[in-house]
Design a protein around this motif. Structure first.
Motif, PDB file in Angstrom:
ATOM      1  N   UNK A 269       0.825  -1.201   0.000  1.00 35.45           N
ATOM      2  CA  UNK A 269       0.000   0.000   0.000  1.00 35.45           C
ATOM      3  C   UNK A 269       0.851   1.239   0.000  1.00 35.45           C
TER       4      UNK A 269
ATOM      5  N   UNK B 233       5.356   2.842  -3.232  1.00 33.24           N
ATOM      6  CA  UNK B 233       6.149   3.855  -3.914  1.00 33.24           C
ATOM      7  C   UNK B 233       6.186   5.155  -3.137  1.00 33.24           C
ATOM      8  N   UNK B 234       4.983   5.620  -2.875  1.00 37.03           N
ATOM      9  CA  UNK B 234       4.934   6.913  -2.238  1.00 37.03           C
ATOM     10  C   UNK B 234       5.676   6.864  -0.919  1.00 37.03           C
TER      11      UNK B 234
ATOM     12  N   UNK C 201       2.389   9.719 -14.511  1.00 39.35           N
ATOM     13  CA  UNK C 201       2.131   8.420 -15.128  1.00 39.35           C
ATOM     14  C   UNK C 201       1.208   7.608 -14.228  1.00 39.35           C
ATOM     15  N   UNK C 202       0.252   6.951 -14.821  1.00 38.63           N
ATOM     16  CA  UNK C 202      -0.750   6.252 -14.021  1.00 38.63           C
ATOM     17  C   UNK C 202      -0.318   4.832 -13.688  1.00 38.63           C
ATOM     18  N   UNK C 203       0.792   4.410 -14.215  1.00 33.96           N
ATOM     19  CA  UNK C 203       1.192   3.019 -14.015  1.00 33.96           C
ATOM     20  C   UNK C 203       1.651   2.789 -12.577  1.00 33.96           C
ATOM     21  N   UNK C 204       1.262   1.674 -12.053  1.00 32.02           N
ATOM     22  CA  UNK C 204       1.596   1.340 -10.673  1.00 32.02           C
ATOM     23  C   UNK C 204       2.766   0.370 -10.721  1.00 32.02           C
ATOM     24  N   UNK C 205       3.914   0.861 -10.350  1.00 32.74           N
ATOM     25  CA  UNK C 205       5.094   0.003 -10.442  1.00 32.74           C
ATOM     26  C   UNK C 205       4.996  -1.117  -9.428  1.00 32.74           C
ATOM     27  N   UNK C 206       5.177  -2.327  -9.865  1.00 32.74           N
ATOM     28  CA  UNK C 206       4.935  -3.466  -8.973  1.00 32.74           C
ATOM     29  C   UNK C 206       5.931  -3.551  -7.825  1.00 32.74           C
ATOM     30  N   UNK C 207       5.488  -4.218  -6.828  1.00 32.25           N
ATOM     31  CA  UNK C 207       6.296  -4.415  -5.628  1.00 32.25           C
ATOM     32  C   UNK C 207       7.422  -5.399  -5.955  1.00 32.25           C
TER      33      UNK C 207
ATOM     34  N   UNK D 109       8.041  -9.174  -4.290  1.00 30.94           N
ATOM     35  CA  UNK D 109       7.384 -10.414  -4.669  1.00 30.94           C
ATOM     36  C   UNK D 109       8.213 -11.153  -5.709  1.00 30.94           C
TER      37      UNK D 109
END
Lengths: 372, 1232
Positions: B597, B600-601, B705-711, B714
């Motif tokens: 959650x 990134x931020x 950019x709207x892309x959510x860089x994956x964790x 994992x």
């Protein structure tokens, strides 16, 4: 008389601000756009975005100072109609299309936009992905019917571009509230492996590697190969893969990957790309929810613009972009979402935490549509 | 009696209805009986078919009870067409009853129903309100000022509002009314105001309307009364709807309406149902019942015309109101709401209890503007309203204080300066005091200070209780108590007096206004005050404290509230901080279960936080001195630092809650970011520490950019990771009761039993077998009674399972059953019903403070809105008789643009409307003056400008005005000032379209003249001025007046503006060529809100805006000079002179004999004349083709002339648009 405007700093979340401003009718002032950088002010792709916004609206006022670090935008009315736009090749068409998807249902005339530029690049959601996820999502909100379509006419890879996309969307007066809290189980995985100006064999190699991972979960996998030639193949070579997982309840989760643009960075092997993309899809499935991570903001916006009824949607973890979008929604529409985190049970194997978003719509009605 | 005129009238013929009437008539007939011939008596038939039928009926043995069966022929299909028609008609009628189903958004506790009492003056509006209030609450009100809210029943509250005769008020109140009581003076009949109001209502959504006829006692003649009632009723029905309720109030008793009739009317109101109105349902609005001026008195003193900060109170209606939204105050303008908060309901509904009627204490009355409701709580002050007698006493007691206050108010230097400079003497005879003394004194001052607020609506001073310090609060309370006790005593006395007074006509109404529940409230208030005193500690509430201090305090309060608002989250504050600050640690701890959650931020923010934390440590001491709010934040930060070690050890525990409080992350972090921005330190007050850009700034300008860089944590190569999402697929494990096995089983249970018809074998479903097994087990169970204890749980489980199964079966059955005849309409209704239930249920268990954040303030709440920049006239010229409405605006309804309307002149309005004449529109919440352009759509979709509105037709209109949703109705007036004799509503219509540009065009005719003609080609001049202009019009079609069509070919170099054109025929030099073109017109940008509420008291109906052109001309006595050519002049015809006929001799000779002239002359006196000279000048042209026939025939001329003239007529130029050229064209043509 006119409502007070909103002030923001910096060029980040540029599209959100302008889109929400256009929808809410509130003017916006963005200051300090890259003011500390060597090359200050708006970039080409942002200028191009403003131009596109100008094309689909009527009567908007845009003022940019000389250095381009301050932008003032007073929105007009969304007009729609037939629009052609040459997007800047710095960003892909997805960058523009994401905003257009948010605006298109609320125009005066139904939109037929022809966008030219880069269809696939590693940065933004590609056209294929939006087609396979965002459009079905919008259909859930009652935006459907004749002429709701996104067509990839030509494919153009970064950095050269040369692709072409036609997006058509009907207009709606109101958006219906949605309750979408159960994504259901994934019943099939579809995909599209594309290659332009490279050997058509690349696509097949991608498909094989991607399947090798996904086959562990579900047998119903079909990955199309799309090799475009000649005039419809754009200006640069490249290849990539888009994967979409469809659930029983009609939610779509997607992942994509495309080759690094020519002359930028390391070259990636098609096999690696295939496996990595499949892993990205698994990651996306792990995050879960009814809406995939790149369309979260679209879903939340359509919920906000619904009737004054409760809308609910289950999302995966909120992306930073979405979090910022929520803040902006609060600024422009005074809507706050009720955010509840749902933890997975101990014996459940359904990925990570989910977030249940609930809001009461703002009672938005399309002011632009003509009454006959 | 008038009935005497009908001697044969039988009693049965008298209309049943009025008992008195029937009695009277019968008596009249009785009297008649003597004179009238005896009527034939009815003879009962004893034989014949009739008698037999009757007998049969009596026996009840009619064999064919059903007419359809008895007489099948009568019901046979005679005509398929007619049958289809009847069926269609029946369906049409059925379909008409359907309304579009709406989601029921009425709140659980709805706001009071607004009842507007309308009618012409002296019709009994106030009397009716007074009677109704008395009927419901047993209380009397004097002057009806502003809205009066009462509790009328267990579930219903009413707000009465009297509507004065001003058209502004009528318009405003029609927009907020739920029910309109329309009073009509029956002795006079309908008045214009009634119809005006009805039309206003029709435009702005039709509230329920109930007519009330008054002054019925003025009819002496019973028949006239009946006739009038009937006439009025039918006229009323045509306006409202057939069968609309019209109530009769027969007469007055002691200046009041009859109790029974009022009671009946009250019953009607109490049970009335309402249909939601579109505008009201989609906009929040408040009918203001209380107004307080919060402006700093100092500011008002220095600048009496400064903008005022005003708080307005009222029940919220319509829909949810968002904080910081925009509102329109009709008659004032648009404003941004500074703050909204909700207050306890001043007129609450009684608690849900099982009882039949309200008791006296629950029959509440709330009307602050009418001076009812003695104690008024505000956010930071309590006002006690005392009757006039008390004020006098009080004034005597506290005069010195007042003097002090007065002397302070009158000063023009600042307080401090004056204090320092001069010595103030408190008492007239006493010694002067030093500033220090004053300080002491102020500390020692006893009891609450008071602040006098002149309340213009009640015309008396109100005393705001101002608390100086907590030490003194108790004493204050006691004092207040004393006062209240005094009040109570007096009231009781007065009430006793009232009771003694049977007639109830005591003049002292002030005493009646004081209610029991107010006293209760007073008692509660003391409690509250004590509680507040304890809780607030050193915090003081002061109305006259310097503004800066007060502001700070307000902020503090707000902070306090915020914290109190979200108790759930306040606790987790440090958790969040910790999770953000120690994200690194978390990573160390192996965040296997972390959801990402804050991926990134947080990573970005964590750097940020680290920087900040360092900073904080540096300047911790300095920052502790900062404001309280920041201090709290810091405390939160510091607290986690204290327990660093411990917290690290609790890493695992926190991970459970590590999903950082998302709400805080999303909505709460904005404040933190701002704080950190302002934290920039200064060195020596001059230099600023230049740090490398903090990450915050970098984010502000990073990539969008709207892309959510994956964790990255994992690893999808691991089997456990893969397993973690196994159940997301259809191949994975299903939930209990949803997997394929259970479903199959269910199906078997449903459809398991079947008989194989071929073999005759019966297959049993598994259920029955199981049942049998169960039975067997049951027997066994009886034996094993001891073991049953252990198995209770199992039984429970089984039972639950069975119940669950039953439920599911039932659901399935229902679904199937309903599907049979479910229509689209039913489905839709059901869907909306579900949505309504969800809406209700979603936030039901959330407390109000949190709830208003999610959904906004919901209708039914009593809210207080603060507006910061109202014009001073609003306060100075406040008149409670005029309604103040706060109408909420939608998101883009605050903007201005062009609107296209469909408009129709009202058929009762005497004149037609002129384009560009200012018009006052009532649209949405607003009333404003604007300049419309009227236009009509041509067949090709072109909007052609009209000079005037059509008489009986819709036309389009374009205005510059506020953006309002399409489909909103509006009405137009030419003036709102004063009372005019005629019907005032000029036009009505609806909004069609909103745009930022207009496409209205006006016809423009360009005129040219040929100067050279070659066969079909002509050179035309005079139409354009330059070559460029011609170039623009190349290829355009032109026409001559006579209808010869042509085309512009090419420009000529000389003369400038001339061109070559070809025509379908040869032109004449006398022809005029014209080119029809369209010129876009612009809509004048005038938007002038009607600010009638700002006008001085007594002149509020005198708003005058921009005048129409005709009005200006009339006022300034300007008369246009008419076109000289348009004037009528005496027709002077020259006497026609004809030469005598001369026939050459040769010709005469050649003539036959009978035609010879000399004989002819001899025969008759009058000579037939050749009429060639009368022929029109065009004759030579026709001669070019063929010779015109001459005098041989009797009327050759007529035959020749007619078609020619007709052709000329039909070419008549359409009305010129006032263009010079156009008019010239017409003139020339008229002349020919």
């Amino acid at each position: 008389m006119a409502s007070h405007g909103l002030d923001y700093d910096g060029c980040n979340f540029f599209r959100q601000r302008l889109v929400l401003s256009t929808l809410s009718g509130k003017r916006v002032k963005i200051k300090g756009i890259r003011w500390k950088e060597d090359d200050p002010g708006l970039r080409d792709f942002e200028a191009s975005f403003i131009r596109l916004l100008d094309k689909v609206t009527n009567g908007s006022r845009i003022e940019i100072n000389q250095t381009g670090t301050v932008l003032f935008y007073q929105p007009g009315l969304l007009y729609g109609g037939v629009v052609e736009h040459d997007c800047s090749p710095q960003r892909s068409i997805g960058y523009y299309l994401e905003a257009l998807l948010m605006l298109a249902p609320f125009m005066k005339n139904s939109l037929k936009a022809t966008l030219r530029g880069v269809t696939n690049d590693p940065l933004d959601p590609s056209v294929d992905m939006l087609k396979s996820t965002a459009l079905p999502l919008m259909k859930k909100f009652g935006i459907e019917g004749e002429g709701f379509d996104l067509k990839v006419v030509k494919r153009g890879m970064a950095p050269g571009g040369g692709g072409e996309v036609v997006f058509t969307c009907p207009v709606r007066r109101t958006i219906r509230p949605m309750q979408f809290t159960d994504p259901g189980k994934i019943k099939r995985i579809r995909g599209m492996a594309y290659s332009v100006r490279v050997s058509p064999q690349m696509a097949n190699r991608i498909v094989d590697s991607a399947r090798s991972i996904l086959n562990k979960f579900i047998p119903d996998i079909y990955i199309y190969t799309d090799h475009m030639k000649g005039a419809s193949s754009g200006k640069s070579p490249g290849f990539g893969l888009t994967l979409v997982a469809e659930t029983l309840n009609g939610s779509f989760l997607s992942a994509e990957m495309s080759s690094t643009p020519q002359g930028q960075g390391d070259i990636i092997l098609p096999e690696d790309l295939g496996t990595n993309c499949a892993k990205l899809l698994l990651e996306e499935i792990y995050r879960g929810g009814c809406v995939d991570s790149s369309n979260q903001s679209l879903a939340l916006l359509l919920m906000t613009l619904g009737q004054q009824d409760v809308s609910k949607v289950l999302l995966g973890p909120l992306s930073p972009y979405t979090i910022e979008f929520l803040k902006h929604i609060r600024d422009f529409f005074q809507i706050m979402f009720k955010i509840e985190v749902q933890k997975p049970l101990d014996d459940e194997r359904k990925g990570g935490d989910k977030v249940l978003m609930t809001c009461v719509g703002v009672g938005y009605s399309n002011m632009n549509k003509t009454l006959k | 009696m008038s009935l005497n005129w009908f001697p044969n009238l039988r009693v049965t013929h008298v209309r049943r209805g009025d008992n008195r009437l029937t009695a009277a008539t019968s008596s009249a007939v009785d009297r008649m009986d003597g004179k009238v011939k005896e009527q034939r008596k009815h003879q009962q038939k004893n034989s014949g078919p009739k008698a037999e039928r009757k007998k049969l009926k009596k026996q009840g043995g009619s064999t064919e009870e059903d007419a359809r069966k008895r007489n099948p022929k009568a019901f046979a299909v005679q005509s398929a067409v007619r049958m289809a028609k009847t069926f269609h008609r029946a369906q049409d009628i059925k379909g008409k009853k359907h309304h579009i189903p709406l989601v029921d958004r009425t709140p659980l506790e709805p706001p009071p129903i607004v009842i507007v009492v309308v009618g012409p003056p002296k019709v009994g509006k106030s009397t009716l309100i007074r009677c109704l209030i008395k009927n419901f609450t047993r209380q009397k009100l004097g002057d009806i000022c502003g809205p009066v809210t009462i509790v009328s029943g267990k579930k219903r509250r009413l707000t009465f509002m009297e509507c004065s005769n001003d058209i502004n008020t009528m318009i405003d109140l029609a927009k907020v009314a739920d029910l309109v009581l329309m009073l009509i003076d029956a002795s006079f009949g309908f008045e214009m105001e009634t119809f005006e109001f009805l039309n206003i209502c029709q435009v702005h959504g039709f509230p329920r309307i109930m007519g009330v006829l008054t002054h019925l006692d003025s009819f002496k003649n019973n028949k006239a009364l009946r006739k009038t009632k009937k006439n009025l009723k039918h006229r009323f029905w045509t306006e409202v709807y057939q069968g609309a309720k019209l109530f009769y109030l027969s007469g007055m008793v002691y200046g009041e309406y009859q109790t029974q009739e009022v009671k009946n009317l009250g019953r009607f109101i109490a049970v009335m149902k309402f249909r939601p109105l579109v505008w009201q349902q989609s906009h929040p609005y408040v009918l203001v019942d209380r107004m307080e001026d919060l402006t700093d008195p100092e500011k008002v003193r220095t600048d009496p015309k400064c903008d005022r900060t005003v708080s307005l109170y009222g029940y919220l209606r319509g829909t949810y109101l968002k904080n910081k939204g925009q509102v329109h105050v009709p008659g004032v303008g648009d404003f941004q709401v500074a703050d909204v908060n909700f207050l306890p309901d001043p007129c609450p509904l009684p608690d849900a209890q099982k009882k039949r009627a309200l008791n006296e204490k629950e029959r509440l009355l709330y009307a602050p503007m009418a001076g009812v409701g003695g104690v008024v709580y505000d956010k930071d002050a309590v006002y006690i309203d005392l009757p006039a007698s008390h004020v006098n006493q009080q004034q005597e007691e506290v005069r010195p204080t007042t003097e002090l206050v007065q002397s302070l108010i009158d000063t023009h230097a600042t307080l401090d300066a004056k204090m320092a400079a001069s010595k103030v003497s408190l008492f007239s005879g006493s010694a002067t005091l030093d500033p220090t003394d004053i300080e002491e004194q102020s500390g020692e001052k006893e009891g609450p200070t008071e602040k006098r607020v002149w309340d213009p609506n009640t015309q008396r001073e109100r005393r705001a209780v101002v608390f100086s310090k907590e030490d003194h609060e108790k004493e204050e309370d006691e004092e207040v108590d004393d006062e209240e006790e005094d009040e109570e005593e007096e009231e009781e006395e007065e009430e006793e007096e009232d009771d003694d007074d049977v007639s109830g006509s005591s003049n002292d109404e002030d005493s009646d206004q004081e209610e029991e529940e107010n006293e209760e409230e007073d008692n509660i208030s003391t409690f509250l005050k004590e509680a507040r005193a304890k809780s607030e500690g050193t915090e003081t509430i002061s109305r006259i404290s310097p503004p800066l201090v007060k502001k700070q305090k307000l902020e503090e309060k707000v902070e306090g509230e915020k914290i109190a608002e979200v108790p759930v989250f306040a606790d987790s504050d440090d958790d969040l901080e910790a999770s953000e600050g120690e994200s690194e640690e978390k990573v160390e701890a192996g965040r296997a279960g972390d959801s990402g959650h804050c991926s990134e931020e947080d990573e970005e923010a964590s750097d940020d936080e680290d920087d900040e934390s360092e900073e904080e440590e540096d300047g911790a001491a300095a920052e502790q001195m900062a404001t309280e709010s920041e201090g709290e934040e810091e405390q939160g930060d510091l607290r986690w630092k204290e327990g660093l070690q411990q917290k690290a050890s609790e890493a695992f525990l926190r991970q459970q809650e590590a999903v950082p409080n998302l709400r805080k992350l999303v909505y709460g972090s904005v404040v933190n970011a701002n704080d950190s921005d302002e934290d920039e330190e200064e060195l020596g007050g001059l230099f600023r520490v230049s740090r490398p850009q903090q990450s915050k700034k970098v984010t502000a300008n990073s990539m969008d950019c709207s892309r959510f860089i994956p964790d990255t944590s994992h690893n999808w190569d691991l089997e456990e990771m893969l397993n973690s999402i196994r159940d997301c697929f259809v191949t994975g494990k299903w939930e209990e009761g949803q997997d394929a096995a259970t479903r199959l089983k269910e199906d078997e249970e449903l459809y398991g039993d079947f008989e194989d018809l071929e073999t005759g074998e019966v297959h049993k479903g598994p259920k029955e077998q199981q049942d049998q097994a169960d039975k067997g087990e049951g027997e066994e169970e009886e034996d094993e009674a001891e073991e049953s204890l252990v198995r209770v749980d199992d039984d429970e489980l089984l039972k639950n399972k069975r119940l669950e199964k039953k439920r599911r079966l039932k659901e399935r059955f229902n679904a199937e059953y309903d599907d049979e005849d479910a229509t689209y309409f039913d489905d839709l209704k059901e869907e909306l019903q579900k949505q309504a239930e969800l809406n209700r249920a979603e936030f039901e268990d959330v407390d109000d403070d949190t709830r208003v954040q999610y959904e906004g303030f919901r209708p039914g709440m009593y809210v207080r809105l603060e507006i910061s920049s109202l014009p001073c006239e609003f306060v100075n010229n406040f008149d409670p008789h005029y309604p103040i409405i706060l109408g909420g605006l939608g998101s883009s309804e605050g903007n201005i643009g062009y609107l296209q309307l469909r408009l129709k002149k009202h058929r009762w309005y005497k004149r037609i409307l002129k384009t560009r004449d200012p018009l006052i529109l009532s649209l949405g919440w607003r009333r404003f003056q604007t300049i419309p352009l009227y236009h009509i759509e041509d067949h090709n979709g072109r909007n052609r400008l009209l000079k005037y509105t059509p008489e009986h037709m819709h036309c389009g209109a374009s205005i510059w005005g506020p953006i309002t949703p399409q489909g909103t109705g509006f009405l137009a007036l030419q003036t709102v000032a004063g009372v005019k004799a005629n019907f005032r509503i000029a036009a009505t219509g609806v909004i069609l379209d909103l745009d930022k540009s207009v496409t209205v065009v006006k016809k423009l005719k360009l005129i040219g003249y040929p100067y050279k003609i070659f066969k079909n080609t002509s050179f035309i001049k005079g139409m354009f001025n330059t070559l460029l202009e011609v170039a623009k019009f190349e290829g355009a079609s032109v026409r001559t007046v006579s209808g010869v069509r042509g085309q512009i070919k090419k420009a000529l170099s000389t003369p400038p503006g001339a061109y070559r054109a070809t025509f379908e025929d040869r032109l004449l030099m006398s022809d005029i060529v014209f080119l029809r073109s369209w010129y876009p017109v612009t809509v004048p940008q005038l938007y002038n809100p009607v600010t009638s509420l700002l006008l001085p008291v007594g002149q509020k109906d005198g708003w005058a805006g921009m005048r129409t052109l005709g009005q200006i001309k009339y006022d300034m006595e300007i008369r246009n000079k008419p076109n000289a050519d348009s004037l009528y002049k005496p027709v002077v015809r020259a006497q026609r002179h004809f030469n005598p006929l001369h026939i050459p001799r040769e010709l005469q000779k050649a003539l036959p004999f009978k035609s010879k002239l000399k004989y002819k002359i001899r025969k008759g006196t009058d000579t037939p004349r050749p009429e060639a000279s009368q022929c029109d000048p065009r004759a030579p042209r026709e001669e070019g083709g063929r010779p015109a026939p001459r005098s041989e025939h009797s009327s050759p001329l007529q035959d020749e002339e007619k078609p020619c003239g007709a052709a000329r007529q039909t070419q008549g130029v359409p009305a010129a648009e006032g263009e010079r050229r156009g008019s010239q064209a017409e003139e020339t043509e008229g002349g020919s």
